[in-house]
Design a protein around this motif. Structure first.
Motif, PDB file in Angstrom:
ATOM      1  N   LYS A   8      37.601  49.710  24.500  1.00 38.84           N
ATOM      2  CA  LYS A   8      37.191  50.557  23.381  1.00 38.84           C
ATOM      3  C   LYS A   8      38.414  51.302  22.865  1.00 38.84           C
ATOM      4  N   TYR A   9      38.780  51.044  21.621  1.00 33.88           N
ATOM      5  CA  TYR A   9      39.912  51.710  21.005  1.00 33.88           C
ATOM      6  C   TYR A   9      39.420  52.763  20.029  1.00 33.88           C
ATOM      7  N   PRO A  10      40.001  53.958  20.061  1.00 27.17           N
ATOM      8  CA  PRO A  10      39.591  54.984  19.101  1.00 27.17           C
ATOM      9  C   PRO A  10      40.254  54.821  17.748  1.00 27.17           C
ATOM     10  N   TRP A  11      41.074  53.773  17.557  1.00 30.07           N
ATOM     11  CA  TRP A  11      41.780  53.593  16.304  1.00 30.07           C
ATOM     12  C   TRP A  11      40.891  52.895  15.293  1.00 30.07           C
ATOM     13  N   TYR A  12      41.175  53.126  14.043  1.00 30.61           N
ATOM     14  CA  TYR A  12      40.399  52.524  12.981  1.00 30.61           C
ATOM     15  C   TYR A  12      41.152  51.363  12.334  1.00 30.61           C
ATOM     16  N   HIS A  13      42.279  51.000  12.880  1.00 31.73           N
ATOM     17  CA  HIS A  13      43.052  49.893  12.340  1.00 31.73           C
ATOM     18  C   HIS A  13      43.468  48.993  13.493  1.00 31.73           C
TER      19      HIS A  13
END
Length: 160
Positions: free
Chosen positions: A37-42
Motif C-alpha cells: 500500500k503506497y500513500p502516493w498518488y502517482h
C-alpha cells in the motif's frame, strides 16, 4: 418466466461461477494481501544510475538516465507551479497586504525558481541529460576559478 428460461439461467450461472470462483479466490487470498500500500498518488519509479555513472557507449544506461532526467524535470516543473500558485492565491486573498503576509511564499518561490534555472535554464528546447551534465561541469569549473556565481571575481589570476 417459463421453466426453460429458468433452467438456462441457472446453468449459465453455474458456468460463470465455475469460471469466476478460482479467479476471485486467487485475487482475494493471494494478490490483495501481498500488495504494498503506497500513500502516493502517482507512480513511483525506481532511481536509475545518473549519466555520470554510465559508460560512454552504454546506450541503455544513457537512455534510462535521460528518462530519469525528464521525469525529474516534470516533477520540478510541477513543484515550481505549485509554489507559484500558492503565492498567487495568497496575493489574491490578502490583496494589498500581500507584502506583509505572503513573503514566505514569495521567498520559497524565488529560491525554487533560482534552483530550477540553475539546473535547467539555458538548455534549449530539447534538453538532454548530457547537456545538463556539461552545464553542471562548466559551472563547477567556473566556481573553482572565480568563486560562487554572482559573488564577483575573487581569483585575480583569471581576472581580465
Amino acid at each position: 418466466m417459463d421453466p426453460e428460461q429458468n433452467t438456462f439461467y441457472r446453468i449459465m450461472n453455474k458456468i460463470f461461477y465455475l469460471w469466476d470462483a478460482p479467479v476471485e479466490y486467487f485475487r482475494e487470498k493471494i494478490v490483495v494481501p501481498n500488495q504494498k500500500k503506497y500513500p502516493w498518488y502517482h507512480q513511483k519509479f525506481r532511481r536509475v544510475p545518473t549519466i555520470d555513472e554510465c559508460y560512454e557507449y552504454d546506450i541503455v544506461c544513457i537512455t534510462e538516465a535521460q528518462y530519469q532526467f525528464d521525469r525529474d524535470k516534470l516533477v520540478d516543473d510541477e513543484i515550481l507551479s505549485i509554489l507559484r500558485q500558492r503565492y498567487e492565491d495568497c496575493g489574491w486573498y490578502y490583496g494589498e497586504d500581500k507584502d506583509k503576509f505572503c513573503t514566505d511564499y514569495y521567498n520559497a518561490y524565488i529560491d525554487a525558481s533560482g534552483a530550477w534555472f540553475t539546473k535547467y535554464g539555458d538548455l534549449g528546447g530539447h534538453q538532454s541529460v548530457v547537456e545538463a551534465l556539461m552545464k553542471q561541469k562548466h559551472r563547477m569549473v567556473w566556481e573553482r576559478r572565480h568563486g560562487p556565481v554572482g559573488s564577483g571575481i575573487t581569483n585575480k589570476k583569471y581576472a581580465i
